[in-house]
Design a protein around this motif. Structure first.
Motif, PDB file in Angstrom:
ATOM      1  N   GLU A 201      -6.368-100.017  67.151  1.00  0.00           N
ATOM      2  CA  GLU A 201      -5.759 -98.955  67.961  1.00  0.00           C
ATOM      3  C   GLU A 201      -5.024 -99.476  69.195  1.00  0.00           C
ATOM      4  O   GLU A 201      -4.414 -98.679  69.919  1.00  0.00           O
ATOM      5  N   LEU A 202      -5.094-100.773  69.487  1.00  0.00           N
ATOM      6  CA  LEU A 202      -4.487-101.320  70.698  1.00  0.00           C
ATOM      7  C   LEU A 202      -3.396-102.333  70.364  1.00  0.00           C
ATOM      8  O   LEU A 202      -3.454-103.006  69.330  1.00  0.00           O
ATOM      9  N   ALA A 203      -2.437-102.463  71.275  1.00  0.00           N
ATOM     10  CA  ALA A 203      -1.311-103.375  71.074  1.00  0.00           C
ATOM     11  C   ALA A 203      -1.596-104.780  71.570  1.00  0.00           C
ATOM     12  O   ALA A 203      -0.769-105.669  71.394  1.00  0.00           O
ATOM     13  N   ALA A 204      -2.746-105.007  72.196  1.00  0.00           N
ATOM     14  CA  ALA A 204      -3.115-106.326  72.718  1.00  0.00           C
ATOM     15  C   ALA A 204      -4.576-106.597  72.393  1.00  0.00           C
ATOM     16  O   ALA A 204      -5.378-105.661  72.292  1.00  0.00           O
ATOM     17  N   PRO A 205      -4.950-107.875  72.223  1.00  0.00           N
ATOM     18  CA  PRO A 205      -6.347-108.185  71.907  1.00  0.00           C
ATOM     19  C   PRO A 205      -7.275-107.847  73.072  1.00  0.00           C
ATOM     20  O   PRO A 205      -6.891-107.852  74.236  1.00  0.00           O
ATOM     21  N   VAL A 206      -8.526-107.587  72.725  1.00  0.00           N
ATOM     22  CA  VAL A 206      -9.595-107.457  73.702  1.00  0.00           C
ATOM     23  C   VAL A 206     -10.372-108.765  73.692  1.00  0.00           C
ATOM     24  O   VAL A 206     -10.892-109.180  72.660  1.00  0.00           O
ATOM     25  N   ALA A 207     -10.428-109.444  74.846  1.00  0.00           N
ATOM     26  CA  ALA A 207     -11.115-110.725  74.944  1.00  0.00           C
ATOM     27  C   ALA A 207     -12.500-110.518  75.537  1.00  0.00           C
ATOM     28  O   ALA A 207     -12.660-109.799  76.528  1.00  0.00           O
ATOM     29  N   ARG A 208     -13.473-111.151  74.915  1.00  0.00           N
ATOM     30  CA  ARG A 208     -14.822-111.212  75.488  1.00  0.00           C
ATOM     31  C   ARG A 208     -15.106-112.673  75.786  1.00  0.00           C
ATOM     32  O   ARG A 208     -15.057-113.526  74.907  1.00  0.00           O
ATOM     33  N   LEU A 209     -15.371-112.980  77.054  1.00  0.00           N
ATOM     34  CA  LEU A 209     -15.553-114.363  77.453  1.00  0.00           C
ATOM     35  C   LEU A 209     -16.690-114.992  76.665  1.00  0.00           C
ATOM     36  O   LEU A 209     -17.750-114.390  76.475  1.00  0.00           O
ATOM     37  N   ALA A 210     -16.463-116.229  76.220  1.00  0.00           N
ATOM     38  CA  ALA A 210     -17.381-116.891  75.294  1.00  0.00           C
ATOM     39  C   ALA A 210     -18.329-117.861  75.973  1.00  0.00           C
ATOM     40  O   ALA A 210     -19.115-118.525  75.297  1.00  0.00           O
ATOM     41  N   VAL A 211     -18.288-117.975  77.289  1.00  0.00           N
ATOM     42  CA  VAL A 211     -19.131-118.936  78.008  1.00  0.00           C
ATOM     43  C   VAL A 211     -20.590-118.492  77.927  1.00  0.00           C
ATOM     44  O   VAL A 211     -20.918-117.334  78.210  1.00  0.00           O
ATOM     45  N   ALA A 212     -21.469-119.411  77.554  1.00  0.00           N
ATOM     46  CA  ALA A 212     -22.890-119.101  77.446  1.00  0.00           C
ATOM     47  C   ALA A 212     -23.471-118.755  78.819  1.00  0.00           C
ATOM     48  O   ALA A 212     -23.034-119.305  79.845  1.00  0.00           O
ATOM     49  N   PRO A 213     -24.454-117.851  78.870  1.00  0.00           N
ATOM     50  CA  PRO A 213     -24.983-117.389  80.162  1.00  0.00           C
ATOM     51  C   PRO A 213     -25.483-118.502  81.067  1.00  0.00           C
ATOM     52  O   PRO A 213     -25.347-118.413  82.298  1.00  0.00           O
ATOM     53  N   GLN A 214     -26.053-119.562  80.495  1.00  0.00           N
ATOM     54  CA  GLN A 214     -26.613-120.626  81.342  1.00  0.00           C
ATOM     55  C   GLN A 214     -25.545-121.418  82.086  1.00  0.00           C
ATOM     56  O   GLN A 214     -25.858-122.154  83.025  1.00  0.00           O
ATOM     57  N   ALA A 215     -24.279-121.255  81.695  1.00  0.00           N
ATOM     58  CA  ALA A 215     -23.194-121.968  82.377  1.00  0.00           C
ATOM     59  C   ALA A 215     -22.495-121.101  83.417  1.00  0.00           C
ATOM     60  O   ALA A 215     -21.545-121.559  84.068  1.00  0.00           O
ATOM     61  N   VAL A 216     -22.941-119.857  83.590  1.00  0.00           N
ATOM     62  CA  VAL A 216     -22.310-118.919  84.521  1.00  0.00           C
ATOM     63  C   VAL A 216     -23.130-118.859  85.802  1.00  0.00           C
ATOM     64  O   VAL A 216     -24.332-118.602  85.773  1.00  0.00           O
ATOM     65  N   SER A 217     -22.484-119.101  86.942  1.00  0.00           N
ATOM     66  CA  SER A 217     -23.147-119.016  88.245  1.00  0.00           C
ATOM     67  C   SER A 217     -22.795-117.697  88.925  1.00  0.00           C
ATOM     68  O   SER A 217     -21.665-117.203  88.794  1.00  0.00           O
ATOM     69  N   ALA A 218     -23.750-117.133  89.640  1.00  0.00           N
ATOM     70  CA  ALA A 218     -23.537-115.874  90.350  1.00  0.00           C
ATOM     71  C   ALA A 218     -22.927-116.141  91.720  1.00  0.00           C
ATOM     72  O   ALA A 218     -23.144-117.207  92.311  1.00  0.00           O
ATOM     73  N   PRO A 219     -22.148-115.203  92.244  1.00  0.00           N
ATOM     74  CA  PRO A 219     -21.638-115.352  93.614  1.00  0.00           C
ATOM     75  C   PRO A 219     -22.793-115.414  94.606  1.00  0.00           C
ATOM     76  O   PRO A 219     -23.881-114.902  94.341  1.00  0.00           O
ATOM     77  N   PRO A 220     -22.585-116.039  95.752  1.00  0.00           N
ATOM     78  CA  PRO A 220     -23.660-116.105  96.762  1.00  0.00           C
ATOM     79  C   PRO A 220     -23.975-114.730  97.318  1.00  0.00           C
ATOM     80  O   PRO A 220     -23.132-113.833  97.333  1.00  0.00           O
TER      81      PRO A 220
END
Length: 320
Positions: A201-220
């Motif tokens: 139904e959309l003209a552009a892809p929907v991206a879901r970031l593929a980075v595993a949770p253990q590699a993602v840091s939270a903002p301070p």
């Protein structure tokens, strides 16, 4: 009474309140006689002085927007916009369950190798459930066609209904591949590994970031200044867009406030934003309204964090 945001997933009518001329700093170039600007400048200085990012802010991966990203103009209708914001999807393909090899996030200042999740895991994070049923439209999307084609509606030609169909249509995923998506991070805009879902139904892809949770840091955690917010100074809720030196953010204002003005304090390492308002003196409700405002910085934002003047928190880029 504390103001509360009446969002509920519904679109808001918002008007850009002001745009500073190129190369100007609204908090500095404006007349100094306004006590609200002086109060903003003092609090913004306290926020900027207290900013102490963790090492991951400069060396790791700290995303500053949601992990679901549109890659291009989707050509939304009212229905598909609601479905995208609600996370309503149905898959018409077999989703790979194997984890791919490590990928690379490409920052303006270098690269970072990170583990990735499978397409099936990413889809599970993307899909937030089913929409409510509508008259003339079944709950079950029907069987898949051989080879992962579109669904088959019941009956020879499918149901026909003149009933309104707003807000009850899921988005149909017909293909997926591993690619990258642009993401605002603590190190500026980065190209991040992502599963790109083709949506019928959309003209552009929907991206879901593929980075595993253990590699993602939270903002301070923010370190807000002591004391209440100055009278007539309002905080920023999020960043709407960054285009070089042009920055647009949303202020949280009262529904009866007037004189809405963007305020900025810009440093080499940080940008603090907020605004000033003239508060209503008569009877008014306590609803919070999100009002976008724009200012042109003296230099492109780059990797500098944008901090809210009231809380000291780094602001995230708003989702579409």
């Amino acid at each position: 009474m504390r103001r509360t945001a009446a969002l509920l997933g519904l679109p808001l009518l918002m008007i850009v309140a002001g745009c500073a001329p190129a190369g100007s700093d609204p908090a500095v170039d404006a007349p100094a006689a306004d006590p609200r600007r002086d109060a903003f400048a003092q609090r913004a200085t306290e926020v900027a002085d207290a900013w102490r990012p963790l090492p991951a802010w400069k060396s790791g991966y700290v995303p500053l927007q949601d992990p679901t990203v549109l890659v291009g103009d989707p050509g939304f209708t009212d229905e598909t916009r609601v479905a995208f914001r609600s996370g309503w999807y149905r898959d018409q393909i077999d989703l790979p369950t194997a984890k791919p090899a490590d990928g690379a996030i490409r920052f303006p200042d270098g690269t970072l190798s990170v583990p990735l999740v499978s397409a099936a895991t990413a889809y599970g994070q993307l899909d937030q459930g089913d929409p409510p049923p509508c008259d003339g439209r079944p709950r079950d999307p029907g069987p898949k066609l051989p080879g992962g084609g579109p669904t088959i509606e019941p009956g020879p030609d499918g149901p026909v209904s003149s009933a309104p169909q707003t807000a009850c249509v899921p988005l149909t995923v017909t293909a997926v591949k591993l690619g990258t998506a642009p993401v605002r991070t603590s190190r500026g805009e980065a190209q991040v590994p992502a599963w790109l879902f083709t949506v019928e139904e959309l003209a552009a892809p929907v991206a879901r970031l593929a980075v595993a949770p253990q590699a993602v840091s939270a903002p301070p955690e923010p370190a807000p200044p002591a004391g209440p917010a100055p009278h007539g100074v309002v905080g920023a809720q999020d960043v709407q867009s960054v285009d070089g030196a042009e920055l647009t953010w949303r202020l949280g204002v009262g529904s009866c406030d007037t004189g809405i003005t963007p305020l900025v304090q810009e440093r080499d390492d940080v940008v603090v934003v907020g605004g000033s308002v003239v508060t209503a003196t008569g009877v008014c409700n306590s609803m919070l309204k999100l009002e976008p405002v724009t200012a042109t910085l003296k230099a492109p934002l780059g990797g500098r964090p944008v901090l809210d003047v009231l809380t000291g928190a780094p602001l995230r880029l708003a989702s579409s």
